[in-house]
Write a protein that holds these residues in place. Structure first.
Motif, PDB file in Angstrom:
ATOM      1  N   SER A  96       0.890  -1.227  -0.044  1.00  0.00           N
ATOM      2  CA  SER A  96      -0.068   0.062   0.093  1.00  0.00           C
ATOM      3  C   SER A  96       0.860   1.040  -0.064  1.00  0.00           C
ATOM      4  O   SER A  96       0.482   2.290  -0.586  1.00  0.00           O
ATOM      5  CB  SER A  96      -0.956   0.068   1.323  1.00  0.00           C
ATOM      6  OG  SER A  96      -1.896  -0.920   1.130  1.00  0.00           O
ATOM      7  N   ASP A 101      -4.781   1.126   6.975  1.00  0.00           N
ATOM      8  CA  ASP A 101      -4.376   1.367   5.409  1.00  0.00           C
ATOM      9  C   ASP A 101      -4.977   2.651   5.164  1.00  0.00           C
ATOM     10  O   ASP A 101      -4.277   3.503   4.512  1.00  0.00           O
ATOM     11  CB  ASP A 101      -4.758   0.172   4.851  1.00  0.00           C
ATOM     12  CG  ASP A 101      -4.134   0.573   3.347  1.00  0.00           C
ATOM     13  OD1 ASP A 101      -4.511   1.398   2.559  1.00  0.00           O
ATOM     14  OD2 ASP A 101      -3.233  -0.438   2.805  1.00  0.00           O
ATOM     15  N   TYR A 153      -2.903   6.062   4.496  1.00  0.00           N
ATOM     16  CA  TYR A 153      -3.024   6.986   3.218  1.00  0.00           C
ATOM     17  C   TYR A 153      -3.100   8.250   3.313  1.00  0.00           C
ATOM     18  O   TYR A 153      -2.640   9.098   2.816  1.00  0.00           O
ATOM     19  CB  TYR A 153      -4.022   6.498   2.394  1.00  0.00           C
ATOM     20  CG  TYR A 153      -4.051   6.711   0.912  1.00  0.00           C
ATOM     21  CD1 TYR A 153      -3.371   6.050   0.196  1.00  0.00           C
ATOM     22  CD2 TYR A 153      -4.982   7.481   0.646  1.00  0.00           C
ATOM     23  CE1 TYR A 153      -3.173   6.620  -1.248  1.00  0.00           C
ATOM     24  CE2 TYR A 153      -5.048   8.030  -0.751  1.00  0.00           C
ATOM     25  CZ  TYR A 153      -4.323   7.426  -1.767  1.00  0.00           C
ATOM     26  OH  TYR A 153      -4.164   8.022  -2.993  1.00  0.00           O
ATOM     27  N   TYR A 156       4.633   0.900   6.392  1.00  0.00           N
ATOM     28  CA  TYR A 156       4.182   1.677   5.357  1.00  0.00           C
ATOM     29  C   TYR A 156       5.047   2.724   4.665  1.00  0.00           C
ATOM     30  O   TYR A 156       4.860   2.857   3.644  1.00  0.00           O
ATOM     31  CB  TYR A 156       2.621   2.279   5.976  1.00  0.00           C
ATOM     32  CG  TYR A 156       2.087   3.117   5.055  1.00  0.00           C
ATOM     33  CD1 TYR A 156       0.951   2.156   4.232  1.00  0.00           C
ATOM     34  CD2 TYR A 156       2.033   4.335   4.663  1.00  0.00           C
ATOM     35  CE1 TYR A 156      -0.045   3.000   3.418  1.00  0.00           C
ATOM     36  CE2 TYR A 156       1.340   4.840   3.643  1.00  0.00           C
ATOM     37  CZ  TYR A 156       0.295   4.051   3.334  1.00  0.00           C
ATOM     38  OH  TYR A 156      -0.514   4.835   2.029  1.00  0.00           O
TER      39      TYR A 156
END
Length: 657
Positions: A318, A408, A412, A484
């Motif tokens: 991601s 996630d 983001y 991430y």
């Protein structure tokens, strides 16, 4: 023929008068009918039951017969006894209706504790919520009683029947008692959920038929001048086209970047699927549950306990894709497109799990693992639609595995200003990102060390400890941000440059380092598979802090090396064409797997023999795959296209994934 049958019934009834351990199930009825702590109606009905047993009445025999008895193989872990669920619910005689109750019993002191409880792979208290984590310390015992008896009556009778046999605790929860289902909903009640689903299916068929028969080519000038409704109709028709979606499902992307992404995603999806299946299977009673635990104590089976790392792989991916997307498109448009695509599929799965799944089947553990979860979804569905469910506690979460979606989505949002900073000042942005990664690592270490948590399930870990682990580290974006952000940095670098200037010797060295990091992350906590492992907070805190970083190094190098044709046979494997399809259904697989696994757990009727083939259930995996393909074609892909249209304001040939 009548004489042998009567002989069997007489032997069956003679156990009622027994005084040994084997007579406990029948002493339970005597205690339930004696009136001590029992409601009057229940006591009277049980006395009628006992009279019926003496008279050989069939309904009474069925009620006593469906109650669990002392089994053989207790020292092999065969202690959870469900009785005969269906026989009990079918009892109807002498104005009495059978009621099935699953009694939870906890032994306080037991000289054969490890043998009976399969070495306590997961310990628990009697009141721990068990809708998503298995309980090895609790014995489940099915009893069949008249419907007039309350859970408190049954608990008191069980305690009295076992008095002097062993020191124990008994709990009978209201939702673990049930009678045969009847149609309770009036025929004139409007089912808005089913109506909405029927409308969506009708629209899907209509636009699907249109996509098959109508030409896709439309004059661009005519399309721009067309009425908004006509443009929307074209978008819907193209989005739900079955042929186009099927073609997109099996066709590799035309882009050359991130060549190995499909393989990495597919392999981690399979690993996570197997881990979750094994966890769900541990809810079930087995004739040889102790042997199952022994088999799972092999050091190499640590790979089945590190699901934490497999979920990290999806966060890494991601981060990579976020950097690539934010460098090419507007953040607002990307958020809208992302939300529409994710939420449509999530909403459909939540709707089915909360509205229809509870009525699809039944069984001794059905209310525990299916109905309770559906009730959570009724209360907290809105949190999932806002992607904030991870902040309200694991035990209060609808579709508990969707905490990953919330993490996630929140990360983001964090990536948007970070990518903007990277484009303005790489030095400042890199320093900020490195600081965030370091802080996240410190938080992971401190959380485990201070609160005695465990991100890896070891022999002796307990349900409350695992729930605290979910709440205090595993479901928090601040603790999962490191991997991430590592993906984000590498993704930005690959978008800007993406080429390696290494000779063969340097590439080999990099592969050795990456493989060493991956092996250390995966097999570092191998001691946790030992049945005699003693909890060490420092050991687990170090793993929680370092393992995600080491695993990310391995995953990211694999992706970069494959894109630069430096991965050899392994890179070729990751680019294997079937992984394209598996990768594209991975989101649907992630959402569907738990409902499917717990459907079979909840509907299980009794103990079976545990084996590798029983744990690795190919049938269930194929069912998950088939349902995921349908969900991807019918919902995921169409709404991905619709999301792109909503965010971009025009329809064009959208390249999926």
């Amino acid at each position: 023929m009548l004489a042998p049958a009567l002989s069997i019934l007489i032997l069956f009834l003679s156990s009622v008068c027994g005084t040994g351990l084997e007579s406990i199930p029948f002493r339970f009825y005597e205690e339930l009918g004696n009136g001590n702590g029992t409601s009057v109606q229940c006591g009277n009905d049980v006395k009628s039951l006992l009279d019926g047993l003496k008279n050989l009445d069939r309904w009474a025999l069925e009620m006593a017969d469906s109650t669990a008895k002392i089994p053989s193989g207790i020292l092999r872990g065969n202690l959870n006894q469900f009785g005969d669920f269906d026989e009990c619910l079918g009892v109807n005689g002498n104005n009495l209706i059978g009621q099935y109750c699953l009694v939870a019993i906890q032994l306080k002191q037991n000289p054969f504790d490890n043998d009976i409880h399969a070495y306590h792979q997961v310990k628990n208290n009697l009141t721990d919520l068990g809708h998503r984590l298995p309980k090895f310390s609790t014995i489940y015992w099915g009893v069949c009683v008249p419907s007039s008896c309350k859970p408190s009556d049954i608990a008191s009778a069980v305690e009295a029947a076992t008095f002097g046999v062993h020191d124990l605790e008994v709990l009978v929860e209201n939702d673990m008692c049930r009678v045969k289902r009847t149609e309770s909903k009036p025929s004139n009640q409007f089912d808005w959920v089913r109506s909405v689903l029927a409308f969506l299916i009708m629209i899907s068929f209509m636009v699907g038929q249109g996509a098959l028969t109508c030409s896709e080519e439309i004059d661009p000038d005519l399309e721009r001048r067309a009425h908004l409704a006509l443009r929307i109709a074209r978008v819907v028709r193209n989005s739900f086209s079955p042929l186009k979606n099927l073609r997109a499902l099996i066709t590799p992307p035309s882009k050359n970047s991130f060549k190995s992404l499909d393989g990495v995603r597919a392999l981690n999806m399979i690993a996570l699927l197997i881990c979750h299946m094994f966890m769900a299977k541990m809810f079930l009673p087995y004739l040889n549950k102790t042997e199952m635990s022994k088999n799972m104590s092999k050091p190499w089976l640590i790979i089945g306990r590190i699901a934490y790392l497999y979920t990290d792989s999806f966060l890494i991916i991601s981060g990579l894709l976020a950097a690539n997307t934010l460098c090419r498109s507007s953040p607002i448009k990307s958020i809208i497109s992302r939300y529409v695509r994710l939420t449509a599929t999530l909403g459909i799965v939540m709707l089915i799990c909360s509205k229809y799944l509870p009525d699809m089947n039944d069984g001794p553990m059905w209310n525990m693992v299916v109905t309770r979860h559906a009730e959570l979804c009724y209360k907290s569905w809105w949190r999932n639609l806002l992607y904030i469910q991870n902040w309200f506690g694991f035990e209060n979460m609808c579709l508990t595995h969707t905490h990953q979606l919330a993490i996630d989505f929140q990360l983001y949002l964090l990536a948007i200003p970070l990518v903007y900073l990277l484009r303005k000042s790489k030095t400042v942005a890199t320093a900020i990102i490195a600081s965030c990664m370091a802080l996240s690592t410190i938080l992971r270490y401190q959380a485990v060390k201070t609160n005695n948590l465990a991100t890896v399930v070891y022999f002796g870990s307990n349900v409350s400890q695992l729930n605290r682990t979910f709440d205090l580290t595993y479901t928090l974006p601040t603790h999962r941000a490191t991997v991430y952000l590592m993906g984000l940095l590498v993704g930005y670098w690959m978008h800007q440059r993406g080429r390696l200037n290494l000779n063969k010797s340097q590439v080999r060295t990099a592969w050795l380092v990456a493989i060493a990091c991956g092996m250390l992350a995966a097999f570092g906590p191998y001691r946790l598979t030992d049945k005699d492992y003693l909890y060490n907070s420092t050991h687990l805190a170090l793993f929680n802090a370092a393992a995600p970083i080491l695993w990310s190094v391995f995953v990211l190098w694999t992706i970069v090396a494959t894109d630069n044709k430096s991965a050899g046979w392994f890179g070729a494997l990751l680019c294997w064409r079937p992984f394209v399809t598996l990768s594209k259904i991975s989101y649907a697989v992630y959402l569907i797997q738990y409902p499917v696994f717990f459907y079979f757990v909840g509907s299980a009727r009794g103990a079976s023999l545990n084996s590798i083939t029983a744990m690795f259930d190919v049938g269930q995996m194929l069912l998950v795959g088939a349902l995921s393909v349908v969900l991807t074609l019918a919902v995921d892909m169409p709404f991905q296209k619709i999301g792109k249209y909503v965010s971009d304001g025009h329809y064009e040939k959208i390249k999926l994934y």
